[in-house]
Design a protein around this motif. Structure first.
Motif, short mmCIF file in Angstrom:
data_model
loop_
_atom_site.label_atom_id
_atom_site.label_comp_id
_atom_site.label_asym_id
_atom_site.label_seq_id
_atom_site.Cartn_x
_atom_site.Cartn_y
_atom_site.Cartn_z
N PRO B 234 -55.49 -20.72 -20.73
CA PRO B 234 -55.54 -19.29 -21.04
C PRO B 234 -56.95 -18.73 -21.01
CG PRO B 234 -55.24 -20.52 -23.04
CD PRO B 234 -55.31 -21.53 -21.95
N VAL B 253 -51.57 -12.02 -20.75
CA VAL B 253 -52.17 -12.87 -19.72
C VAL B 253 -51.11 -13.87 -19.29
CG1 VAL B 253 -53.99 -14.50 -19.18
CG2 VAL B 253 -54.44 -12.63 -20.73
N PRO B 254 -50.54 -13.70 -18.11
CA PRO B 254 -49.51 -14.63 -17.66
C PRO B 254 -50.10 -15.99 -17.34
CG PRO B 254 -49.70 -12.73 -16.19
CD PRO B 254 -50.83 -12.67 -17.12
N LEU B 255 -49.36 -17.02 -17.72
CA LEU B 255 -49.81 -18.39 -17.46
C LEU B 255 -48.75 -19.14 -16.69
CD1 LEU B 255 -51.27 -19.43 -20.92
CD2 LEU B 255 -52.49 -18.61 -18.95
N GLY B 256 -49.20 -20.14 -15.94
CA GLY B 256 -48.25 -21.00 -15.25
C GLY B 256 -47.96 -22.24 -16.08
N GLU B 257 -47.05 -23.06 -15.59
CA GLU B 257 -46.70 -24.27 -16.33
C GLU B 257 -47.17 -25.52 -15.63
OE1 GLU B 257 -42.54 -23.61 -16.51
OE2 GLU B 257 -42.59 -23.09 -18.63
#
Lengths: 374, 375
Positions: B234, B253-257
């Motif tokens: 992040p 804040v978009p996050l990926g996995e």
């Protein structure tokens, strides 16, 4: 053997005239197809497509063809001259040869062959040799990767395609395309063999190297694959063969699955009605191919192979087995319909199972801190 | 019985040269791939084809002129590049930027993020293999954004609109309505894109679990921006070290996995929605006022012996400007920290062991701009 065309009885002369007609017709049809593809893709992409050359851009393909003929025929210095220069013919000739058995309307074909379907399958797969030769002879690594991909793909998708045609021939009890069409006067084969239609379309797309199976020519990876070193007239021969193959595949599809000229009006109607029917049915297939091209990404080579060998081929084998059991031991044909629909469900389930995953949704939460600006 | 020994065949891996003239290298990038059949064994990137010495050129021009060179280091998000530079100059000159100028800067930077991400989607769609459709969709939306920039700054790519201290001139009177209009079409564009690609089975099959990079590796390599956030880290400079008025607006804040190609695509898609959210809040807060400080010197001279490093969140990651002043009206040294250059270092780690076709979409998913890599 049919009667001679224009009342000519000499077999050789008759054949020569028929071949001339076919080549001339195909060239015009291919130009039309290229124009149609450009226009249709343009509509999908909110563009206009060709508009300048001739009314509504109709002469664009002609202009392109003239330009290609006028271009220099280049050959890389290290290319294998014979392989390189022969390859376009080896792609081009089999495609046109497979035209011999393709029917337009009753009696309108070069020759009525009893084993028409087998002939079609055998001849059309010969062009793979041309692809490999083009890939090998160009002395270009992109071309070689493309040629190898074309060979792998051609061999893999030949099998489901052949099995699809065989299972239709089982239902129609004939390999003669005319008889297959005539047998569909009441119900077209798509009713009895729904899954086979799906597999045929998928395998047909792969045979034609169209999106999503345009792996051998993948523009963004191997930049045209085997054609990368070709220019001018030789390149246009590949192009011509590609679109001619598309047209033939569409005609076969119309004849084998949608009842060609026979369904739903019956065989007695006039030739022009029959021609219109066949054109509409073939046009549906062609439009579908263009539509797919505008909307889906390209598969990867390993996914393509495993899709063919692990999903399509077993399903088709089961279909042929079911066909055989029902037809030999007797039984209502609607069992085939149900079996086909179950097959489609299994196909969709398998594909869905392989890829479906929920959308990830991880975020850092929103916040607004600090003083408000004055 | 004498048997002939089976001759040992040496297999040799194939070296193929991708670029600088290749449709999928996004400019003049060149990589040499060592492949075994279809599997990538090694990737050797070659950069530098677009080196123009922008940093050195800035040292020979005064602070006003440097803005133009910054545009050219990052031509897809020129506003963001300008922002880092003018903020660095402002920090050394201790200029107080009026609120209106800051809000407008924020709006333009976020709009530029939208246009840059649209560019990414278009190019990425072509890399994955859809014939032209995503490209045309994306460029249609980008066109409306660029038209707006043209109305504001007079140029479609190289805006040179920010100035140390504020803005070059006032925005057009219908600015707010135009931005809202453009936002509406962009929102539809993002939706179209989502519908076209995100849940397409082939697209998922191609992008899921391809080109994975773990969070630790990504941090070690020095990645930033959406490529880093796709690995689940992040780090968004707008959140962690807020500049302008980013601390006064709400956004996620978009996050990926997994840190795979799909996540890098999807993080960007979500980021665009957040950008639109930010812009709408900015438009509500935008009020009339001055756009330059009142006591602005005619010739900007910086104090001697000072240095500053300013970083901002550009569409591709951390765009930093390191500025050293030794007095006078020109920077003594200017260094641009390019997000693309750092992100590109992950290419080898992501690509080795994948298929050739994957290497192409991995390169596309990093979203490089060669002018920023080479400067």
């Amino acid at each position: 053997m049919s009667d001679g065309i224009f009342g000519i009885e000499n077999t050789w002369l008759d054949a020569a005239i028929r071949i001339q007609l076919i080549v001339g017709l195909m060239t015009i049809v291919v130009m039309g197809l290229i124009y149609a593809e450009r226009k249709i893709l343009a509509r999908f992409q909110q563009r206009l497509g060709p508009t300048r050359t001739g009314p509504a851009g109709l002469l664009q393909s002609l202009a392109d063809a003239l330009k290609l003929v006028g271009k220099e025929d280049l050959r890389p210095r290290n290319a294998d001259p014979w392989t390189f220069e022969l390859a376009p013919y080896l792609v081009f000739v089999p495609v046109f040869m497979s035209f011999v058995v393709v029917p337009f309307v009753v009696g309108w074909q070069v020759r009525i062959v009893e084993l028409g379907l087998i002939y079609f399958v055998a001849v059309s797969s010969l062009s793979i040799i041309g692809w490999i030769m083009a890939g090998w002879g160009s002395d270009n690594r992109y071309a070689m990767i493309g040629g190898m991909r074309a060979a792998a793909q051609g061999i893999s998708y030949e099998l489901p395609l052949v099995l699809a045609l065989i299972s239709v021939a089982m239902v129609a009890n004939s390999y003669d395309l005319n008889e297959i069409v005539a047998g569909q006067g009441r119900w077209p084969n798509v009713v009895w063999q729904p899954m086979v239609v799906v597999v045929f379309v998928i395998a047909g797309l792969a045979e034609l190297n169209r999106t999503p199976f345009d792996i051998p020519v993948g523009e963004s990876e191997v930049v045209g694959g085997p054609f990368v070193e070709y220019s001018g007239i030789r390149w246009s021969m590949f192009f011509l063969a590609e679109y001619a193959a598309l047209f033939i595949m569409a005609l076969i599809f119309a004849a084998v699955f949608l009842g060609g000229w026979a369904w739903p009006l019956g065989e007695e109607w006039g030739r022009w009605w029959q021609l219109a029917l066949v054109s509409i049915k073939a046009g549906l297939f062609i439009f579908f191919v263009f539509w797919v091209r505008a909307s889906v990404p390209r598969l990867r080579i390993d996914q393509l192979m495993s899709f063919s060998w692990k999903i399509l081929l077993p399903l088709m084998l089961v279909q042929v087995l079911v066909n055989g059991a029902v037809l030999v031991y007797g039984g209502p044909l609607w069992i085939l319909t149900i079996a086909g629909l179950v097959g489609i469900a299994v196909l969709v389930k398998l594909v869905g199972h392989a890829v479906s995953q929920p959308r990830p949704k991880v975020v850092v939460a929103a916040s607004a801190e600090g003083e408000v600006a004055s | 019985m004498v048997t002939e020994p089976v001759p040992e065949f040496e297999t040799q891996d194939l070296l193929i040269n991708v670029g600088p003239q290749h449709p999928s290298t996004h400019g003049v990038f060149r990589m040499v791939m060592e492949i075994d059949g279809e599997v990538v064994k090694d990737v050797i990137p070659h950069i530098g084809y677009l080196h123009r010495g922008a940093e050195k050129l800035c040292e020979n021009n005064d602070f006003r002129q440097g803005v133009g060179y910054m545009d050219r280091t990052e031509y897809l998000a020129a506003h963001n590049a300008e922002l880092s530079y003018v903020m660095a100059v402002e920090a050394l000159a201790e200029l107080e930027v009026p609120a209106r100028a800051q809000w407008i800067r924020m709006i333009l930077c976020e709009l530029n993020r939208l246009s840059s991400h649209f560019m990414f989607f278009g190019a990425f769609g072509v890399d994955v293999g859809v014939f032209g459709t995503p490209f045309v969709y994306a460029w249609r939306e980008r066109e409306t954004l660029i038209d707006l920039f043209e109305e504001i700054s007079g140029d479609r790519m190289m805006y040179a609109y920010f100035r140390a201290g504020g803005l070059a001139w006032e925005v057009p009177p219908n600015f707010k309505e135009r931005v809202r209009e453009v936002l509406k079409s962009s929102r539809q564009g993002v939706k179209d894109f989502d519908g076209l690609l995100t849940e397409n089975e082939i697209f998922i099959a191609r992008t899921k679990n391809v080109g994975i990079i773990s969070a630790e590796d990504a941090i070690e390599i020095g990645m930033s921006g959406p490529s880093l956030r796709a690995s689940g880290v992040p780090l968004d400079i707008r959140k962690t070290e807020p500049y302008l008025f980013y601390d006064q607006v709400e956004f996620d804040v978009p996050l990926g996995e997994n840190g795979d190609v799909f996540d890098r695509y999807y993080v960007r898609l979500q980021e665009m929605e957040q950008s639109m959210r930010i812009i709408e809040q900015c438009l509500d807060r935008l009020e009339d006022g001055p756009i330059m400080p009142e006591r602005m010197p005619r010739m900007l001279r910086l104090p001697e012996g000072q240095e500053v490093y300013i970083r901002t969140e550009a569409p591709r990651g951390e765009y930093g400007v390191y500025l050293v002043s030794k007095g006078g009206n020109k920077p003594w040294r200017l260094k641009v920290r390019s997000a693309c250059l750092s992100n590109l270092q992950a290419l080898k780690q992501m690509s080795v062991g994948q298929y050739v076709a994957d290497a192409i979409i991995i390169l596309g998913s990093i979203d490089i701009v060669l002018s920023e890599v080479d400067r």
